[in-house]
Design an enzyme around this catalytic site. Structure first.
Site, PDB file in Angstrom:
ATOM      1  N   SER A  22       0.841  -1.198   0.000  1.00  0.00           N
ATOM      2  CA  SER A  22       0.000   0.000   0.000  1.00  0.00           C
ATOM      3  C   SER A  22       0.871   1.241   0.000  1.00  0.00           C
ATOM      4  O   SER A  22       1.981   1.232   0.536  1.00  0.00           O
ATOM      5  CB  SER A  22      -0.899  -0.020   1.243  1.00  0.00           C
ATOM      6  N   ASP A  23       0.364   2.309  -0.623  1.00  0.00           N
ATOM      7  CA  ASP A  23       1.107   3.564  -0.632  1.00  0.00           C
ATOM      8  C   ASP A  23       0.124   4.727  -0.587  1.00  0.00           C
ATOM      9  O   ASP A  23      -0.950   4.666  -1.191  1.00  0.00           O
ATOM     10  CB  ASP A  23       1.982   3.685  -1.888  1.00  0.00           C
ATOM     11  N   THR A  24       0.504   5.779   0.146  1.00  0.00           N
ATOM     12  CA  THR A  24      -0.365   6.943   0.324  1.00  0.00           C
ATOM     13  C   THR A  24       0.393   8.223  -0.003  1.00  0.00           C
ATOM     14  O   THR A  24       1.540   8.383   0.407  1.00  0.00           O
ATOM     15  CB  THR A  24      -0.872   7.025   1.788  1.00  0.00           C
TER      16      THR A  24
END
Length: 200
Positions: free
Chosen positions: A77-79
């Site tokens: 996941s990446d934000t």
């Protein structure tokens, strides 16, 4: 159909917030940091950045544990925070955090989170993202400074955490709250169901 909880989740992340969200789903999981390179081409869109980095993180762990016998799904996941056409990642230091918060205060920005799921047994891959609009209150320099001194902005995209003290900076959000925290749980549960893992 009974939930298939014999499958494990491998979270390619050291983020304590993502770990808490995964733990809340009550499925077996383990943490496997990805140490993936997080540089991206300058011409990538926000969607390409979060989906590309989520996939890169998941692939880094997949390359280590890929095995036809492996009954696990790897999650990356990446934000990122996007203000206008400017992408804000994690601040390099307190000055950088102050600068980011100064630009965000009184404005509306978008938070994008990408999720990649890879089946460790066969490499089947799904990549998706969500985005949420966040409007931040107008903040005095002394308030921003106090928040930076709390230490909370350090490892967070856009230099704030909505699930902590940063909640006091936010006026409103439009969209999924968990996208802003760093793992859109409803999207993840939809993706996991495609791998035979039913949360409910």
């Amino acid at each position: 159909m009974k939930s298939n909880h014999s499958r494990r989740i491998v979270l390619a992340s050291t983020s304590p917030r993502r770990q808490e969200l995964i733990a809340s789903l009550h499925i077996p999981y383990e943490i496997h940091p990805s140490h993936a390179d997080e540089h991206t081409p300058d011409d990538w869109t926000p969607q390409q950045i979060v989906e590309g980095l989520a996939l890169r993180k998941a692939q880094a762990v997949y390359s280590l544990i890929a095995d036809p016998e492996e009954n696990a799904v790897i999650i990356g996941s990446d934000t990122i925070v996007v203000l206008g056409n400017q992408v804000l990642g994690k601040p390099v230091d307190d000055r950088d955090a102050f600068r980011m918060l100064k630009s965000l205060q009184g404005n509306t920005h978008h938070v994008y989170t990408g999720i990649a799921c890879i089946d460790a047994a066969n490499g089947q891959t799904l990549v998706r993202h969500r985005s949420t609009k966040v409007t931040m209150k107008e903040l005095s320099d002394s308030k921003i400074d106090a928040y930076v001194k709390s230490g909370e902005p350090g490892d967070k995209a856009g230099a704030y955490g909505i699930q902590g003290l940063g909640a006091t900076l936010v006026e409103r959000i439009e969209g999924c709250y968990f996208t802003v925290v760093g793992l859109p749980v409803s999207l993840l549960s939809d993706m996991l169901s495609e791998f035979g893992i039913d949360i409910l």
